[in-house]
Motif scaffolding. Structure first.
Motif, PDB file in Angstrom:
ATOM      1  N   HIS A  91       0.826  -1.208   0.000  1.00  0.00           N
ATOM      2  CA  HIS A  91       0.000   0.000   0.000  1.00  0.00           C
ATOM      3  C   HIS A  91       0.862   1.261   0.000  1.00  0.00           C
ATOM      4  O   HIS A  91       0.621   2.196  -0.766  1.00  0.00           O
ATOM      5  CB  HIS A  91      -0.944  -0.013   1.216  1.00  0.00           C
ATOM      6  N   ALA A  92       1.864   1.281   0.867  1.00  0.00           N
ATOM      7  CA  ALA A  92       2.709   2.474   0.979  1.00  0.00           C
ATOM      8  C   ALA A  92       3.482   2.729  -0.317  1.00  0.00           C
ATOM      9  O   ALA A  92       3.607   3.878  -0.772  1.00  0.00           O
ATOM     10  CB  ALA A  92       3.677   2.313   2.151  1.00  0.00           C
ATOM     11  N   PHE A  93       3.972   1.660  -0.922  1.00  0.00           N
ATOM     12  CA  PHE A  93       4.772   1.777  -2.151  1.00  0.00           C
ATOM     13  C   PHE A  93       3.904   2.334  -3.282  1.00  0.00           C
ATOM     14  O   PHE A  93       4.318   3.221  -4.031  1.00  0.00           O
ATOM     15  CB  PHE A  93       5.317   0.392  -2.509  1.00  0.00           C
ATOM     16  N   PHE A  94       2.707   1.777  -3.401  1.00  0.00           N
ATOM     17  CA  PHE A  94       1.802   2.240  -4.466  1.00  0.00           C
ATOM     18  C   PHE A  94       1.493   3.725  -4.286  1.00  0.00           C
ATOM     19  O   PHE A  94       1.555   4.505  -5.237  1.00  0.00           O
ATOM     20  CB  PHE A  94       0.509   1.412  -4.443  1.00  0.00           C
ATOM     21  N   ARG A  95       1.156   4.114  -3.069  1.00  0.00           N
ATOM     22  CA  ARG A  95       0.772   5.522  -2.823  1.00  0.00           C
ATOM     23  C   ARG A  95       1.945   6.458  -3.104  1.00  0.00           C
ATOM     24  O   ARG A  95       1.759   7.564  -3.602  1.00  0.00           O
ATOM     25  CB  ARG A  95       0.324   5.686  -1.374  1.00  0.00           C
ATOM     26  N   ARG A  96       3.136   5.984  -2.801  1.00  0.00           N
ATOM     27  CA  ARG A  96       4.288   6.879  -2.922  1.00  0.00           C
ATOM     28  C   ARG A  96       4.741   7.035  -4.386  1.00  0.00           C
ATOM     29  O   ARG A  96       5.089   8.136  -4.819  1.00  0.00           O
ATOM     30  CB  ARG A  96       5.435   6.320  -2.081  1.00  0.00           C
ATOM     31  N   TYR A  97       4.748   5.930  -5.122  1.00  0.00           N
ATOM     32  CA  TYR A  97       5.403   5.975  -6.435  1.00  0.00           C
ATOM     33  C   TYR A  97       4.468   5.878  -7.633  1.00  0.00           C
ATOM     34  O   TYR A  97       4.832   6.270  -8.739  1.00  0.00           O
ATOM     35  CB  TYR A  97       6.429   4.832  -6.537  1.00  0.00           C
ATOM     36  N   TYR A  98       3.312   5.279  -7.460  1.00  0.00           N
ATOM     37  CA  TYR A  98       2.442   5.082  -8.626  1.00  0.00           C
ATOM     38  C   TYR A  98       1.450   6.225  -8.745  1.00  0.00           C
ATOM     39  O   TYR A  98       0.815   6.618  -7.780  1.00  0.00           O
ATOM     40  CB  TYR A  98       1.732   3.711  -8.556  1.00  0.00           C
ATOM     41  N   GLY A  99       1.342   6.764  -9.936  1.00  0.00           N
ATOM     42  CA  GLY A  99       0.444   7.876 -10.202  1.00  0.00           C
ATOM     43  C   GLY A  99       0.841   8.496 -11.526  1.00  0.00           C
ATOM     44  O   GLY A  99       1.998   8.372 -11.947  1.00  0.00           O
ATOM     45  N   PRO A 100      -0.108   9.140 -12.214  1.00  0.00           N
ATOM     46  CA  PRO A 100       0.196   9.686 -13.546  1.00  0.00           C
ATOM     47  C   PRO A 100       1.334  10.695 -13.540  1.00  0.00           C
ATOM     48  O   PRO A 100       2.039  10.831 -14.538  1.00  0.00           O
ATOM     49  CB  PRO A 100      -1.131  10.337 -13.974  1.00  0.00           C
ATOM     50  N   ASN A 101       1.516  11.384 -12.426  1.00  0.00           N
ATOM     51  CA  ASN A 101       2.587  12.391 -12.362  1.00  0.00           C
ATOM     52  C   ASN A 101       3.971  11.779 -12.187  1.00  0.00           C
ATOM     53  O   ASN A 101       4.958  12.503 -12.124  1.00  0.00           O
ATOM     54  CB  ASN A 101       2.309  13.379 -11.221  1.00  0.00           C
ATOM     55  N   ASN A 102       4.062  10.439 -12.125  1.00  0.00           N
ATOM     56  CA  ASN A 102       5.375   9.774 -12.051  1.00  0.00           C
ATOM     57  C   ASN A 102       5.512   8.759 -13.191  1.00  0.00           C
ATOM     58  O   ASN A 102       6.266   7.806 -13.086  1.00  0.00           O
ATOM     59  CB  ASN A 102       5.526   9.075 -10.688  1.00  0.00           C
ATOM     60  N   THR A 103       4.740   8.969 -14.275  1.00  0.00           N
ATOM     61  CA  THR A 103       4.595   7.952 -15.317  1.00  0.00           C
ATOM     62  C   THR A 103       4.626   8.589 -16.703  1.00  0.00           C
ATOM     63  O   THR A 103       4.172   9.714 -16.883  1.00  0.00           O
ATOM     64  CB  THR A 103       3.240   7.214 -15.128  1.00  0.00           C
ATOM     65  N   VAL A 104       5.179   7.844 -17.657  1.00  0.00           N
ATOM     66  CA  VAL A 104       5.104   8.219 -19.077  1.00  0.00           C
ATOM     67  C   VAL A 104       4.331   7.141 -19.815  1.00  0.00           C
ATOM     68  O   VAL A 104       4.536   5.942 -19.574  1.00  0.00           O
ATOM     69  CB  VAL A 104       6.513   8.363 -19.687  1.00  0.00           C
ATOM     70  N   LEU A 105       3.427   7.560 -20.690  1.00  0.00           N
ATOM     71  CA  LEU A 105       2.671   6.632 -21.544  1.00  0.00           C
ATOM     72  C   LEU A 105       3.050   6.899 -22.991  1.00  0.00           C
ATOM     73  O   LEU A 105       2.904   8.023 -23.477  1.00  0.00           O
ATOM     74  CB  LEU A 105       1.163   6.853 -21.362  1.00  0.00           C
ATOM     75  N   THR A 106       3.552   5.880 -23.669  1.00  0.00           N
ATOM     76  CA  THR A 106       3.875   6.011 -25.092  1.00  0.00           C
ATOM     77  C   THR A 106       2.978   5.084 -25.904  1.00  0.00           C
ATOM     78  O   THR A 106       2.781   3.920 -25.523  1.00  0.00           O
ATOM     79  CB  THR A 106       5.353   5.661 -25.342  1.00  0.00           C
ATOM     80  N   LEU A 107       2.432   5.617 -26.989  1.00  0.00           N
ATOM     81  CA  LEU A 107       1.618   4.830 -27.905  1.00  0.00           C
ATOM     82  C   LEU A 107       2.290   4.855 -29.272  1.00  0.00           C
ATOM     83  O   LEU A 107       2.510   5.936 -29.829  1.00  0.00           O
ATOM     84  CB  LEU A 107       0.203   5.421 -28.008  1.00  0.00           C
ATOM     85  N   VAL A 108       2.636   3.706 -29.791  1.00  0.00           N
ATOM     86  CA  VAL A 108       3.243   3.628 -31.130  1.00  0.00           C
ATOM     87  C   VAL A 108       2.391   2.696 -31.975  1.00  0.00           C
ATOM     88  O   VAL A 108       2.047   1.596 -31.534  1.00  0.00           O
ATOM     89  CB  VAL A 108       4.681   3.075 -31.066  1.00  0.00           C
ATOM     90  N   GLY A 109       2.045   3.147 -33.186  1.00  0.00           N
ATOM     91  CA  GLY A 109       1.325   2.239 -34.065  1.00  0.00           C
ATOM     92  C   GLY A 109       0.289   2.932 -34.920  1.00  0.00           C
ATOM     93  O   GLY A 109       0.406   4.132 -35.227  1.00  0.00           O
ATOM     94  N   ASP A 110      -0.740   2.179 -35.251  1.00  0.00           N
ATOM     95  CA  ASP A 110      -1.713   2.601 -36.249  1.00  0.00           C
ATOM     96  C   ASP A 110      -2.784   3.501 -35.620  1.00  0.00           C
ATOM     97  O   ASP A 110      -3.939   3.101 -35.455  1.00  0.00           O
ATOM     98  CB  ASP A 110      -2.341   1.332 -36.858  1.00  0.00           C
ATOM     99  N   LEU A 111      -2.369   4.687 -35.217  1.00  0.00           N
ATOM    100  CA  LEU A 111      -3.324   5.655 -34.671  1.00  0.00           C
ATOM    101  C   LEU A 111      -2.771   7.060 -34.896  1.00  0.00           C
ATOM    102  O   LEU A 111      -1.570   7.224 -35.125  1.00  0.00           O
ATOM    103  CB  LEU A 111      -3.585   5.408 -33.188  1.00  0.00           C
ATOM    104  N   THR A 112      -3.681   8.057 -34.862  1.00  0.00           N
ATOM    105  CA  THR A 112      -3.228   9.437 -35.035  1.00  0.00           C
ATOM    106  C   THR A 112      -2.903  10.013 -33.661  1.00  0.00           C
ATOM    107  O   THR A 112      -3.349   9.490 -32.641  1.00  0.00           O
ATOM    108  CB  THR A 112      -4.345  10.297 -35.664  1.00  0.00           C
ATOM    109  N   PRO A 113      -2.134  11.109 -33.641  1.00  0.00           N
ATOM    110  CA  PRO A 113      -1.866  11.755 -32.350  1.00  0.00           C
ATOM    111  C   PRO A 113      -3.167  12.145 -31.641  1.00  0.00           C
ATOM    112  O   PRO A 113      -3.290  11.969 -30.425  1.00  0.00           O
ATOM    113  CB  PRO A 113      -1.038  12.984 -32.735  1.00  0.00           C
ATOM    114  N   GLU A 114      -4.135  12.644 -32.408  1.00  0.00           N
ATOM    115  CA  GLU A 114      -5.397  13.073 -31.798  1.00  0.00           C
ATOM    116  C   GLU A 114      -6.099  11.893 -31.142  1.00  0.00           C
ATOM    117  O   GLU A 114      -6.608  11.991 -30.024  1.00  0.00           O
ATOM    118  CB  GLU A 114      -6.324  13.704 -32.861  1.00  0.00           C
TER     119      GLU A 114
END
Lengths: 449, 427
Positions: B181-204
């Motif tokens: 629980h403590a680890f998740f609360r401390r480190y997991y969250g969108p503000n500590n994460t990068v999401l990359t999408l590569v493939g058959d889709l537009t930026p929009e």
């Protein structure tokens, strides 16, 4: 959270179509143009059978492959290595029960130079004495490394137990200490002269080929290669014979092992099997292809005995094997073997509709991604060529998969899985030999590591 | 050849950095997430925890059943996994285009609401699985502890890279639900994460889908700590010996290096190629080909962010040869390299091999997405995949020599020797 999104099914897919040419000397060229793939993958394959090796010279084929780029008519070993490296070329060669393969990867602009060096390696190796000595020593050291690694040790014991001792398939494809120690320069010169040449060879070139006249580039070098007196080897017509006493348990003794390595198997189909090949990739997935497949659902996710065990139907040129491999916590050895055999045999009773659907969809819908890169396309085409087939087979298999149902999968499974197993355990014999015997799954033999 | 993979970038209000790189060559989308937490963040007594935690991410979340992440996505034609390393944890799947929103929804569910589903039974089961992973990869393998010993020998005891990502059995045993629980609360969250999408889709399409599924997650992770300052090289050799049941003696000669994504790190990686990485490297030419006192010689560099990177040479000592003698000869080559610098041919070869290797890794959507996430998360450089080769090619022979003089001399080495045990030692 928003609602779970619906999935839109993908369109049907077929393996890319190659351009096909025959070079001046008869080499078949398959060219796959894959835009955006800037590293070109070249695969040269020559179907062969390891049974052409003299019994006391086993390993000569594998070491011939390794020595191809260690000195040629025009360059010393060191010069050749430097030529490859300065052009950014990766070259590797090896042999298996289907034949010889020489692989090369190179940035597009260097393709012509790379093919020239490839031709020199294939056609003009001189097997310098010093390099022969070094490679023999390296192979002897490698044999000891393989003995020390549990998965390798298990694989060696499996083939020795499963196949009849008269079969080449019962012994390591790169030779044993005894046979490799006896190899001399003359053996390699002779093997190369007799068996390596353009007849029967296929060259696959895959990658971004826009603006490249592959046929001309390949014909200029590879197409000019002649090899007088090359003997064309016909693949064995029959699968290797199973040992009369294959259904038993062999324990390779390693006192103090913290895990036991398991290798469990029985005979399996080749790609030409009666009833078709399409069921077998699906069965591999459903039985032992993921953390939630039948084997790991119990041994990993329920029991925590293993990091992961995989099952696979592995085709050979003729005949095949159904193999399950992985390692388990030492003190779970007996229970793991018992559960594993029960799970493997449960497939004879059939597969659920969910399992069937998931297995077919996984294999077929991952295909576009699995074959998206130049090296993956070239590897598949090379595998098919070694098996005397084309990648039409890949596409046809994916198509045939769509009409499989639970009955067809169960029937295909029962065709090979009859409850008699060859079981190899690499682990502490003093602790588990008696209990394994009590499973009633065959006699237990203990052999040294 | 300049590379021009398209890169589109946007940061959501909750801090999630999203990168989209369209590629229509295959009707797939790769979803790749990097979370800025790895074994370098682990507390004393809890080594191996970041990796154990990663396993729990597959055991269900608020709206996803245990195991469903694998079963559902594989049944849609997905290939997926996750890995943990010193600097970070990554989660990734490549799916047919029509399934990428499902993949994003499932990722958002576990990255936002894992704790709803975590329980003692799952923790205990995955702890057992991870212990078997440790036994399979390290404890039941000849030389399996070589790199673990190397980290411990070359980095100081209180340094983030001193202990391996797999951790210790004792610390794995000590991990509790409260830790999860403590680890998740401390480190997991969108503000500590990068999401990359590569493939058959537009930026929009990609940005809208990221917003749709991740937009509601709060910026819950704690602010990142600053990276450690650059470690200096070792100034006199250190040594660790292990006598074991191994087929032959093997030496690891390890070196501290400059942090990743710097000209000095690139120069150090080229130096190691010339010394031991190429098939025409100095160590291969001398020790393997000519003198035949080693069965193999290799060299590797591992780029890290927390104040130091790692370089090492591996020497497999040939039967009957004295490892001390082979080591002394390797040291002669290190000295000579520092004195002479690389030759033109060595520079040409190292750059040519680096080019093929880099283009080869970018050939697959999966690896391209992973490289984009890596350099966006750790170096704030989403364009790295396009600029790396130009930067590498700009490194001069003089820079390579200077780095070798500072970081790769014999006195800078930490030696880990795995030696064949005598009969007495085995008993």
């Amino acid at each position: 959270m928003s609602a779970r999104p619906e999935v839109v099914p993908p369109q049907p897919w077929a393996f890319p179509e190659p351009e096909r040419h025959t070079l001046s000397n008869g080499i078949e060229l398959l060219a796959y143009d894959i835009p955006g793939q800037y590293v070109i993958s070249v695969r040269t394959v020559l179907p062969m059978s390891l049974s052409v090796e003299p019994r006391e010279k086993e390993g000569v084929a594998a070491l011939t492959a390794r020595l191809l780029d260690e000195g040629t008519a025009r360059h010393t070993s060191e010069e050749f290595a430097q030529l490859l490296e300065r052009k950014g070329i990766a070259l590797g060669a090896g042999i298996n029960d289907s034949g010889l393969g020489v692989d090369l990867d190179v940035p597009k602009r260097r393709l012509g130079e790379a093919l020239d060096l490839l031709q020199q390696a294939l056609g003009e190796p001189v097997f310098p004495e010093a390099e022969v000595t070094r490679h023999v020593k390296t192979r002897l050291a490698e044999i000891e490394q393989e003995r020390a690694m549990a998965p390798h040790r298990a694989a060696r014991e499996f083939i020795a137990t499963f196949f009849d001792g008269a079969e080449r398939a019962s012994r390591p494809s790169a030779g044993t200490h005894e046979t490799v120690s006896s190899l001399t320069r003359e053996d390699f010169v002779e093997f190369h002269r007799r068996f390596v040449g353009p007849q029967g060879m296929t060259v696959v070139v895959a990658g971004d080929l826009s603006g490249v006249d592959v046929r001309a580039v390949a014909d200029e070098v590879l197409g000019q290669w002649r090899a007088e007196g090359q003997e064309v080897v016909t693949p064995n017509a029959e699968p290797p014979v199973r040992a009369a006493d294959a259904a038993r348990i062999v324990l390779v003794d390693r006192p103090g092992s913290v895990q036991s390595e398991l290798s469990v198997g029985c005979a399996g189909p080749d790609r030409r099997a009666e009833g078709g090949w399409a069921a077998y990739p699906v069965l591999s997935f459903v039985v032992g292809g993921s953390p939630n497949a039948r084997v790991d659902a119990v041994l990993r996710e329920e029991k925590g005995f293993t990091y992961g065990i995989r099952s696979t139907f592995r085709p050979r040129r003729r005949g095949g094997l159904f193999l399950t491999n992985g390692s388990v916590r030492a003190d779970s050895t007996v229970e793991s073997v018992k559960l594993l055999l029960e799970i493997l045999e449960s497939g004879r009773e059939g597969f659920s509709a969910d399992e069937v659907r998931a297995g077919i969809d996984y294999i077929s819908k991952t295909a576009p991604g699995r074959y998206a890169t130049a090296d993956a396309v070239a590897d598949e085409a090379a595998t098919m060529a070694l098996d005397g087939m084309s990648t039409d087979f890949t596409t046809e298999t994916l198509l045939a998969m769509q009409s499989l149902d639970g009955d067809a999968l169960a029937e295909a499974y029962r065709r090979w899985v009859d409850g008699t197993w060859t079981v190899v355990v690499v682990g502490d014999a003093s602790l588990y030999a008696d209990q394994l015997e009590e499973l009633g799954r065959g006699a237990v033999t203990v052999v040294p590591n | 050849m300049p590379l021009d993979y398209p890169i589109h970038e946007k940061t959501l209000p909750n801090g999630l950095r999203v990168v989209v790189s369209p590629d229509t060559s295959v009707p797939n989308v790769t979803v790749n997430l990097w979370v800025n937490v790895g074994s370098r963040h682990e507390a004393p007594g809890r080594t191996g925890f970041a990796h154990l935690f990663e396993h729990l991410m597959f055991q269900g979340s608020r709206n996803v059943a245990s195991g469903e992440h694998f079963t559902r996505l594989m049944a849609e034609g997905g290939r997926l996994n996750a890995t943990t390393w010193f600097d970070r944890t990554n989660y990734f799947e490549t799916v047919p285009k029509g399934a990428y929103e499902l993949a994003l929804w499932m990722e958002a569910d576990r990255h936002g609401y894992l704790l709803d589903a975590v329980n003692q039974a799952n923790l205990d089961n995955q702890r057992d699985v991870v212990k078997e992973e440790k036994r399979q990869r390290y404890d039941n393998v000849p030389y399996g502890n070589a790199l673990i010993d190397t980290y411990a020998t070359v980095f100081p005891a209180d340094h983030p890279y001193h202990h391996p990502t797999i951790g210790s059995m004792e610390d794995l045993d000590a991990a509790s639900l409260e830790d999860v629980h403590a680890f998740f609360r401390r480190y997991y969250g969108p503000n500590n994460t990068v999401l990359t999408l590569v493939g058959d889709l537009t930026p929009e399409e990609g940005f809208a889908a990221a917003e749709r599924y991740f937009g509601e997650l709060p910026a819950s992770a704690e602010p990142r700590r600053a990276n450690h300052d650059q470690l200096e090289p070792i100034t006199s050799p250190v040594r660790f010996e292990r006598h074991d049941k191994v087929p032959n003696d093997r030496l690891h000669l390890a070196f501290r290096l400059p942090v990743d994504n710097t000209d000095d790190y690139f120069a150090a990686s080229l130096a190691l190629d010339a010394i031991g990485g190429l098939t025409t490297s100095r160590l291969v030419q001398r020790l393997v080909r000519r003198e035949q006192v080693a069965n193999a010689a290799q060299a590797h560099s591992m780029g890290f962010v927390d104040g130091v990177s790692l370089g090492f040479v591996i020497l497999d000592i040939a039967d009957g040869q004295d490892p001390d003698v082979v080591e002394a000869r390797a040291c002669e080559e290190l000295e000579r390299f520092a004195k002479e610098g690389p030759t033109d041919v060595e520079m040409e070869s190292a750059l040519a091999q680096a080019e093929r290797s880099w283009l080869h890794s970018l050939a697959s959507q999966e690896e391209r997405a992973d490289a984009i996430s890596q350099h966006t998360l750790l170096h704030d450089d989403p364009q790295f995949i396009n600029t790396y080769l130009d930067r590498l090619n700009a490194v001069t022979a003089g820079q390579v020599q200077a780095v070798a003089q500072q970081w790769l001399q014999p006195q800078n080495r930490a030696v880990v020797a795995h030696l064949v045990a005598t009969e007495e030692e085995v008993a």
